[in-house]
Scaffold this active site. Structure first.
Site, mmCIF file in Angstrom:
data_model
loop_
_atom_site.group_PDB
_atom_site.id
_atom_site.type_symbol
_atom_site.label_atom_id
_atom_site.label_comp_id
_atom_site.label_asym_id
_atom_site.label_seq_id
_atom_site.Cartn_x
_atom_site.Cartn_y
_atom_site.Cartn_z
ATOM 1 N N LYS B 95 61.420 -36.155 23.008
ATOM 2 C CA LYS B 95 62.731 -36.339 22.376
ATOM 3 C C LYS B 95 63.044 -37.830 22.380
ATOM 4 O O LYS B 95 62.866 -38.500 23.407
ATOM 5 C CB LYS B 95 63.773 -35.560 23.181
ATOM 6 C CG LYS B 95 65.169 -35.516 22.584
ATOM 7 C CD LYS B 95 66.089 -34.689 23.486
ATOM 8 C CE LYS B 95 67.480 -34.508 22.909
ATOM 9 N NZ LYS B 95 68.348 -33.693 23.795
ATOM 10 N N SER B 171 70.889 -30.484 21.178
ATOM 11 C CA SER B 171 70.403 -31.674 20.526
ATOM 12 C C SER B 171 68.877 -31.824 20.528
ATOM 13 O O SER B 171 68.359 -32.620 19.766
ATOM 14 C CB SER B 171 71.009 -32.900 21.203
ATOM 15 O OG SER B 171 70.602 -32.957 22.557
ATOM 16 N N SER B 195 71.395 -28.311 25.475
ATOM 17 C CA SER B 195 70.586 -29.001 24.469
ATOM 18 C C SER B 195 69.088 -28.700 24.526
ATOM 19 O O SER B 195 68.363 -29.061 23.604
ATOM 20 C CB SER B 195 70.796 -30.509 24.560
ATOM 21 O OG SER B 195 71.982 -30.868 23.912
#
Lengths: 484, 528
Positions: B95, B171, B195
């Protein structure tokens, strides 16, 4: 006319002399280093970095807390103080806010009278309200329309220590800083050099009529970089407040800046416009827990403190306050004195005299620290003992201190190798005197013709002949007999 | 099906046995990316074409050269008979909220678009040391502020591999999408309110949010420091366990990283779950949300479609010998989102202070002598809507005059939420649960654009996941079924501090027992 007293509190920032910074392993002391040479992702606030607390910084703060009789808190917290400034790379300073490392504490400050003899006229107890750890910010310079930032100082460990409104004169404030600086060096937690920013001071000043117990609005003086400047700035501010109050003006809670060069105070801002720092707990650090074991371990290495030792020297060695004060001005000097005096069976005052009259002069001339000297306490005792036993005269003794420094030999060795033993055999002195007279018939004639001032010259000749080992009084006596 | 669709542990085994080279795995992974990902997110994407709408767009940057060097190094070590680590040759995505040395580390924000990190985050270091091949940085909501990935400054935003008209969640949307579509076998995500788990649920993969502090945060660009947890996203429980084992543990760079011993999670997963006490709570079968017009709180039961996989999992686990305990009260669940709103914004606003145009990242091109103006322009031009909203709210609720009624109060609520879990898990208490079983999300993946723009409602997608962040406890989301519209549905297991072993063993038992169920054979549409 109303009599006023001034109410002064000092907020000091003390740069700890740890090897590394408070939250990363960068070198803490950047004196004379190139800008931005002691930095890393952590102290420059790169994305994603985290602080890790330096244990040594905590221990140094604990030593100060303990020296100030403050209560070290079993649990304290770090908080973020949020504000924007280019030399604050994270946009917040990691500090302690409502749960500081230590609370309470005090120092009993001996305030000397005005004789200059360091004799105490009274003692003032100065309370400590708060003592906490925080990180320093960087430095900003404005050069040629450009703002230049040096991050070297970012993350250098600081202790912020705040006094109560307990000081009453500018002189007392100066004394507080003087004693604080002495203490910091004594317990080896800071170099305490105000000019280098190791010790920084903001002063809160207000006045009130003598006899009342309320506090008036105070002003805060920032940017004072020496003890003299603190004294001057506070005096000026007290004068201003009295003048304004007498003129019917209200004192407003301003922040003032001391302009060192011009010796004036300038208004920086009103308190009302002060920032909201939005303090909240620093989530990147755990609570700081100091258990008894850790505290005992740290505090157990605490040396006897300077004011305690000063008092003890007066009591145990019957030293005058003046001597005790000077001998305890720094720890190594007091250690030297004490080691010497313990090895010396005679009067401690004699050791004190030798140190204060001769040793300190030599240290000053040679720009040295006492622990850099070749001369050890035992050497000093040896010299004094040789003088007392009549083995050498006083001037030889004093010159021996310098000789030890230059030759790196012990005093007794120097006396032996240079044959410095005092000539005490009277017949040897008489024959030397006779030689001088025989070699200088002109001077003898002048003397006898009525020029008694030549006596000094004759003595000097004997001293030269005997390499200074003759007692000059004795030589004079003999000359007087011979020339009679 | 190809190499890319194999589990990570199987790829690593084949590489170690030299049945396949790490470079071959890398090439297969690059081919899959080529096939499904479409163009990577950029700041100036131009028009989003119809073709774009068929693709996953998981990546912001594909670091092919670095990946090839890592793959070659693995093969060379193997040839030399050296140890290559447990993740030898396994393609992994990171990420783009983690710093990786020498790569763009953007946080999906314009303000860090050109920031190249000089250091590598601790969990990434550990993955690399275990032989993983880092394929690149995957997209996310800007600074992780969102639950759909639509707020990324790098567009096209990721899309759900099961249906590219839908969001992948967020996210960690790029992470979940890259794993679901087989571009990589594993991804490193972060979970601040859900997330990891919510996008894992939306994309039909496994997402594990470890106990707070179980995995170091060093190098994770902070959102809400007291809530952020790095964790694994994988296609199966064993892979998640293997990855956690590698990234977990104390770190000299993170003093909040736990020193608690790390279990061998690969051994743990095999443990029998007989007698484990697993709870169901009515408070996790409904959501509470503010009415957009009146502002008053409304309560609504989750749909049967959301509840059903949880009930089914309870039956499966019961059949395996677990004890199911119903009606566990978790009364403070409904306060999770409001409390999160306050706490996370205060920390976020402070964490964003460092992006000021002074040291790195974006600075306004407009020259000015006024420092304040430089700050305002830089931040005004380079922060997207979400960071701006969070700064405004964070500054508001932490202001001296409001802090007590918002921030301090939210912290108290947080303690109450933790107290709920304490009551449920207390080994000498009334319920003595080993785990709580819940839906992961109140809905399956929503359509792109359906919720985006309503920042408040977007946040309520995290209602069932955020309590674990408040409490600091571990939680795992698992695929639990397929919706009538063909989208994955997730179930969640929550446990007490450091109970990852137990959660993984229950998850693994469930996964094994349901492996033959028909919904398991469904595949993401981009792969068909």
């Amino acid at each position: 006319m109303t009599q006023y007293e001034s109410i002064i509190g000092l907020e000091t920032h003390i740069q700890l002399n740890t090897q590394s910074k408070i939250f990363c392993s960068c070198k803490a002391d950047s004196w004379l280093d190139a800008p931005n040479s002691n930095i890393c992702p952590v102290c420059t606030g790169l994305p994603g970095v985290l602080p890790v607390l330096n244990r040594k910084a905590v221990e140094k703060a604990m030593l100060l807390a303990s020296a100030m009789q403050a209560e070290i808190q079993p649990v304290s917290f770090f908080d973020r103080k949020n504000y924007f400034y280019p030399d604050l790379p994270k946009g917040y300073q990691i500090s302690q806010y409502d749960m500081p490392l230590a609370r309470g504490g005090f120092i009993d400050l001996p305030i000397p009278d005005s004789t200059g003899q360091n004799t105490t006229s009274y003692t003032r107890r100065i309370g400590i309200t708060k003592l906490h750890l925080e990180e320093d910010a960087g430095k900003t310079k404005n050069i040629g329309g450009e703002r230049q930032i040096d991050f070297n100082r970012c993350g250098v460990p600081l202790v912020e220590m705040v006094t109560g409104p307990d000081l009453r004169t500018a002189e007392e404030a100066a004394h507080y800083l003087f004693r604080l600086r002495q203490l910091l060096r004594w317990i080896d937690i800071s170099e305490g050099d105000m000019e280098k920013g190791h010790l920084r001071c903001d002063a809160n000043v207000s006045i009130r009529p003598v006899g009342v117990d309320y506090l008036n609005p105070k002003t805060e003086i920032k940017n004072v970089n020496s003890i003299d400047a603190v004294r001057d700035a506070i005096s000026k501010e007290i004068e201003r407040q009295i003048r304004e109050t007498e003129a019917g003006q209200k004192i407003e809670a301003w922040t003032l800046e001391w302009d060192e060069d011009r010796g004036i105070l300038k208004k920086m801002r009103s308190k009302e416009t002060e920032a909201d720092y939005r303090y909240f707990r620093e989530p990147d650090l755990l609570a700081l827990r100091i258990d008894d074991a850790w505290q005992n371990e740290v505090v157990s290495i605490q040396p006897e403190l300077p004011l305690q030792r000063r008092q003890r020297f007066m009591n145990a060695y019957q030293l005058p306050e003046y001597d005790a004060d000077i001998l305890t001005s720094e720890k190594k000097l007091s250690d030297f004195f004490e080691t010497a005096t313990k090895a010396y069976p005679g009067d401690s005052k004699k050791i004190s005299n030798w140190i204060m009259n001769d040793l300190l002069r030599i240290l000053k001339d040679r720009n040295m620290q006492i622990d850099q000297m070749q001369l050890q306490p035992a050497d000093l005792v040896e010299i004094i003992t040789m003088v007392e036993n009549g083995l050498i005269n006083t001037s030889t003794g004093k010159s021996l201190i310098e000789k030890v420094e230059d030759s790196h030999q012990r005093p007794s060795e120097i006396v032996r190798s240079e044959n410095l033993t005092r000539v005490s055999d009277e017949s040897a002195i008489i024959s030397a005197c006779k030689e001088v007279l025989a070699e200088n018939p002109t001077e003898v004639a002048s003397y006898k013709a009525g020029k008694p001032t030549l006596m000094g010259w004759f003595v000097g000749q004997v001293m030269r002949k005997t390499k200074g080992k003759t007692d000059p009084e004795k030589a004079k006596e003999i000359f007087e007999t011979l020339l009679h | 099906m190809g190499i890319c669709d194999l589990p990570a542990h199987q790829i690593a085994k084949m590489v170690r046995l030299r049945e396949i080279s790490a470079v071959e795995v890398l090439d297969a992974s690059l081919d899959r990316i080529q096939q499904v990902d479409g163009r990577s997110g950029t700041l100036n994407p131009g028009e989003i074409t119809n073709d774009d709408k068929q693709k996953v767009h998981a990546f912001i940057s594909i670091t092919t050269d670095l990946a090839r060097a890592q793959a070659k190094a693995v093969d060379q070590k193997l040839a030399a008979g050296e140890d290559v680590g447990e993740l030898a040759g396994v393609p992994v995505s990171i990420k783009d909220i983690f710093c990786v040395q020498g790569t763009h580390s953007t946080a999906a924000s314009r303000i860090l678009a050109d920031f190249i990190s000089p250091y590598t985050a601790s969990p990434v270091n550990r993955l690399e040391a275990a032989g993983a091949v880092i394929m690149g940085k995957v997209n996310l909501d800007e600074f992780t502020y969102g639950s759909s990935n639509e707020s990324s400054a790098f567009q096209p935003a990721p899309r759900n591999p099961w249906n590219t008209n839908h969001v992948p969640g967020g996210s960690s949307g790029g992470s979940a999408a890259s794993v679901a579509s087989g571009e990589v076998a594993l991804s490193l995500g972060t979970d601040t309110a859900g997330s990891i788990r919510q996008p894992a649920s939306f994309c039909g993969v496994v997402g594990l949010k470890p106990t707070y502090g179980r995995v170091s945060r060093y190098g994770l660009i902070a959102f809400a420091s007291s809530l952020d947890c790095p964790g694994p996203i994988a296609r199966n429980v064993r892979d998640a366990a293997m990855m956690l084992k590698i990234i977990a543990g104390a770190d000299p760079h993170d003093s909040t990283a736990a020193t608690h011993p790390i279990d061998d999670y690969l051994v743990s997963i095999e443990k029998n779950i007989k007698g484990k006490r697993i709870g169901l709570s009515p408070d996790y079968f409904r959501i509470t949300y503010p009415d957009p017009v009146s502002g008053s709180f409304q309560q609504q039961a989750v749909t049967h479609e959301i509840e059903q996989p949880v009930r089914h999992a309870a039956e499966v686990l019961s059949d395996l010998g677990a004890e199911i305990i119903e009606d566990i009260p978790m009364p403070n669940t409904r306060h999770g989102i409001p409390a999160f709103f306050v706490i996370s914004r205060v920390e976020a606003a402070s964490n964003l202070h460092r992006y000021d145009g002074v040291k790195y990242g974006y600075r306004t091109p407009i020259q000015t002598d006024d420092l304040r103006l430089m700050y305002r322009r830089t931040r005004g031009e380079a922060f997207g809507l979400q960071p701006k909203l969070r700064i405004l709210m964070g500054m508001y609720v932490s202001a001296a005059q409001y802090s007590e009624q918002y921030y301090m109060r939210a912290l108290k609520v947080r303690s109450l939420i933790r107290q709920d879990f304490h009551e449920a898990f207390n080994p000498t208490g009334k319920y003595r649960l080993d785990a709580l079983l819940t839906p992961t999300t109140p809905t399956p993946a929503f359509e792109m654009g359906a919720v985006y723009g309503d920042s408040v409602m977007m946040q309520y997608a995290d209602q069932l996941t955020v309590p674990a962040n408040h409490a600091g406890i571990p939680a795992i989301s698992l695929p639990g079924g397929i919706s009538s519209t063909g989208l994955p549905l997730g179930i969640q297991l929550l446990g007490p501090d450091f109970s990852e072993s137990t959660l993984l063993s229950i998850a693994y038992a469930y996964e094994s027992a349901t492996s033959g169920e028909s919904w398991r054979s469904s595949r993401p549409k981009v792969l068909s």
